[in-house]
Design a protein around this motif. Structure first.
Motif, PDB file in Angstrom:
ATOM      1  N   ALA A   1       0.987  -1.294   0.103  1.00 56.38           N
ATOM      2  CA  ALA A   1       0.100   0.080  -0.062  1.00 56.38           C
ATOM      3  C   ALA A   1       0.977   1.311   0.059  1.00 56.38           C
ATOM      4  N   ALA A   2       2.052   1.248   0.764  1.00 53.88           N
ATOM      5  CA  ALA A   2       2.978   2.388   0.771  1.00 53.88           C
ATOM      6  C   ALA A   2       3.439   2.636  -0.467  1.00 53.88           C
ATOM      7  N   LEU A   3       4.015   1.663  -1.192  1.00 56.09           N
ATOM      8  CA  LEU A   3       4.771   1.489  -2.394  1.00 56.09           C
ATOM      9  C   LEU A   3       3.726   1.994  -3.687  1.00 56.09           C
ATOM     10  N   ARG A   4       2.460   1.445  -3.223  1.00 52.94           N
ATOM     11  CA  ARG A   4       1.345   1.925  -4.360  1.00 52.94           C
ATOM     12  C   ARG A   4       1.263   3.385  -4.348  1.00 52.94           C
ATOM     13  N   GLY A   5       1.022   3.823  -2.875  1.00 57.80           N
ATOM     14  CA  GLY A   5       0.940   5.214  -2.805  1.00 57.80           C
ATOM     15  C   GLY A   5       2.070   6.230  -3.234  1.00 57.80           C
ATOM     16  N   LEU A   6       3.061   5.585  -3.374  1.00 57.95           N
ATOM     17  CA  LEU A   6       4.224   6.403  -3.918  1.00 57.95           C
ATOM     18  C   LEU A   6       4.185   6.156  -5.660  1.00 57.95           C
ATOM     19  N   GLY A   7       3.300   5.301  -5.980  1.00 60.18           N
ATOM     20  CA  GLY A   7       2.957   5.318  -7.617  1.00 60.18           C
ATOM     21  C   GLY A   7       4.160   4.314  -8.372  1.00 60.18           C
ATOM     22  N   ILE A   8       5.042   3.516  -7.483  1.00 60.08           N
ATOM     23  CA  ILE A   8       5.745   2.500  -8.159  1.00 60.08           C
ATOM     24  C   ILE A   8       5.545   1.138  -7.968  1.00 60.08           C
ATOM     25  N   VAL A   9       4.493   0.887  -7.600  1.00 57.28           N
ATOM     26  CA  VAL A   9       3.648  -0.373  -7.752  1.00 57.28           C
ATOM     27  C   VAL A   9       2.478  -0.304  -7.902  1.00 57.28           C
ATOM     28  N   GLU A  10       1.616  -1.516  -8.733  1.00 53.17           N
ATOM     29  CA  GLU A  10       0.200  -1.333  -9.069  1.00 53.17           C
ATOM     30  C   GLU A  10      -0.067  -2.696  -8.315  1.00 53.17           C
ATOM     31  N   GLU A  11      -1.440  -2.726  -7.956  1.00 54.10           N
ATOM     32  CA  GLU A  11      -1.945  -3.807  -7.434  1.00 54.10           C
ATOM     33  C   GLU A  11      -3.272  -4.252  -8.524  1.00 54.10           C
ATOM     34  N   LYS A  12      -3.629  -5.450  -8.620  1.00 47.99           N
ATOM     35  CA  LYS A  12      -4.662  -5.921  -9.279  1.00 47.99           C
ATOM     36  C   LYS A  12      -5.240  -7.208  -8.788  1.00 47.99           C
ATOM     37  N   GLN A  13      -6.490  -6.917  -8.648  1.00 47.56           N
ATOM     38  CA  GLN A  13      -7.254  -8.099  -8.011  1.00 47.56           C
ATOM     39  C   GLN A  13      -8.216  -8.863  -9.074  1.00 47.56           C
ATOM     40  N   PHE A  14      -7.865 -10.365  -8.781  1.00 46.85           N
ATOM     41  CA  PHE A  14      -8.594 -11.370  -9.740  1.00 46.85           C
ATOM     42  C   PHE A  14      -9.193 -12.140  -8.645  1.00 46.85           C
ATOM     43  N   GLY A  15     -10.484 -11.898  -8.269  1.00 46.71           N
ATOM     44  CA  GLY A  15     -11.339 -12.819  -7.473  1.00 46.71           C
ATOM     45  C   GLY A  15     -10.431 -12.679  -6.194  1.00 46.71           C
ATOM     46  N   LYS A  16     -10.183 -13.469  -5.399  1.00 46.11           N
ATOM     47  CA  LYS A  16      -9.328 -13.275  -3.956  1.00 46.11           C
ATOM     48  C   LYS A  16      -8.024 -13.204  -4.244  1.00 46.11           C
ATOM     49  N   ILE A  17      -7.391 -13.269  -5.580  1.00 47.56           N
ATOM     50  CA  ILE A  17      -5.932 -13.167  -5.536  1.00 47.56           C
ATOM     51  C   ILE A  17      -5.528 -11.776  -6.310  1.00 47.56           C
ATOM     52  N   LYS A  18      -4.657 -11.287  -5.403  1.00 44.62           N
ATOM     53  CA  LYS A  18      -4.176  -9.996  -5.650  1.00 44.62           C
ATOM     54  C   LYS A  18      -2.587 -10.097  -6.078  1.00 44.62           C
ATOM     55  N   ILE A  19      -2.665  -9.631  -7.334  1.00 45.59           N
ATOM     56  CA  ILE A  19      -1.207  -9.443  -8.043  1.00 45.59           C
ATOM     57  C   ILE A  19      -0.505  -8.034  -8.051  1.00 45.59           C
ATOM     58  N   VAL A  20       0.689  -8.206  -7.681  1.00 46.84           N
ATOM     59  CA  VAL A  20       1.385  -6.992  -7.670  1.00 46.84           C
ATOM     60  C   VAL A  20       2.529  -6.872  -8.621  1.00 46.84           C
ATOM     61  N   ARG A  21       2.640  -5.503  -9.252  1.00 50.19           N
ATOM     62  CA  ARG A  21       3.469  -5.276 -10.320  1.00 50.19           C
ATOM     63  C   ARG A  21       4.239  -4.110 -10.008  1.00 50.19           C
ATOM     64  N   ILE A  22       5.712  -4.249 -10.327  1.00 48.97           N
ATOM     65  CA  ILE A  22       6.600  -3.149 -10.000  1.00 48.97           C
ATOM     66  C   ILE A  22       6.069  -2.298 -11.621  1.00 48.97           C
ATOM     67  N   ARG A  23       6.088  -0.972 -11.457  1.00 47.03           N
ATOM     68  CA  ARG A  23       5.910  -0.272 -12.488  1.00 47.03           C
ATOM     69  C   ARG A  23       7.294   0.288 -13.161  1.00 47.03           C
ATOM     70  N   ASP A  24       7.751  -0.630 -14.048  1.00 41.71           N
ATOM     71  CA  ASP A  24       9.042  -0.411 -14.721  1.00 41.71           C
ATOM     72  C   ASP A  24       9.188   0.779 -15.461  1.00 41.71           C
ATOM     73  N   GLU A  25       8.095   1.100 -15.965  1.00 41.91           N
ATOM     74  CA  GLU A  25       7.893   2.511 -16.991  1.00 41.91           C
ATOM     75  C   GLU A  25       8.216   3.518 -16.208  1.00 41.91           C
ATOM     76  N   ASP A  26       8.141   3.727 -14.752  1.00 46.40           N
ATOM     77  CA  ASP A  26       8.317   4.671 -14.081  1.00 46.40           C
ATOM     78  C   ASP A  26       9.810   5.254 -13.877  1.00 46.40           C
ATOM     79  N   PRO A  27      10.052   6.537 -14.296  1.00 43.93           N
ATOM     80  CA  PRO A  27      11.838   6.584 -14.373  1.00 43.93           C
ATOM     81  C   PRO A  27      12.244   6.496 -12.823  1.00 43.93           C
TER      82      PRO A  27
END
Length: 96
Positions: free
Chosen positions: A51-77
């Motif tokens: 949540a903290a890293l997402r708030g900084l804009g460098i991580v994204e989180e997606k929900q697929f049912g009960k599964i949460k997928i986290v992704r680093i935002r490589d496109e962020d400089p």
């Protein structure tokens, strides 16, 4: 917009957050449960750091049912700079 000093402090606020960040830089995308196992933290702690890293804009989180997928935002400089820093430190380890 958060200033650079605050951004750096938030990104590297704890060893746990650094372990999560390093894992995400390596795998790029992972479910939260698996990430917790890799970094040896419980689901709640991982969620708080994500949540903290997402708030900084460098991580994204997606929900697929009960599964949460986290992704680093490589496109962020800023992520590119962090990745470069970890790569440089890893190279320095090998030269000792």
């Amino acid at each position: 917009m958060i200033d650079l000093g605050d951004f750096i402090e938030e990104v590297f606020a704890s060893r746990s957050r650094i372990r999560i960040l390093r894992a995400l830089l390596e795998v790029r995308e992972i479910n939260v449960t698996r990430l917790g196992k890799i970094v040896e933290l419980n689901h709640r702690s991982v969620g708080q750091h994500i949540a903290a890293l997402r708030g900084l804009g460098i991580v994204e989180e997606k929900q697929f049912g009960k599964i949460k997928i986290v992704r680093i935002r490589d496109e962020d400089p800023r992520v590119k700079v962090i990745r470069s820093m970890f790569d440089e430190l890893k190279q320095m380890e090998g030269t000792d």
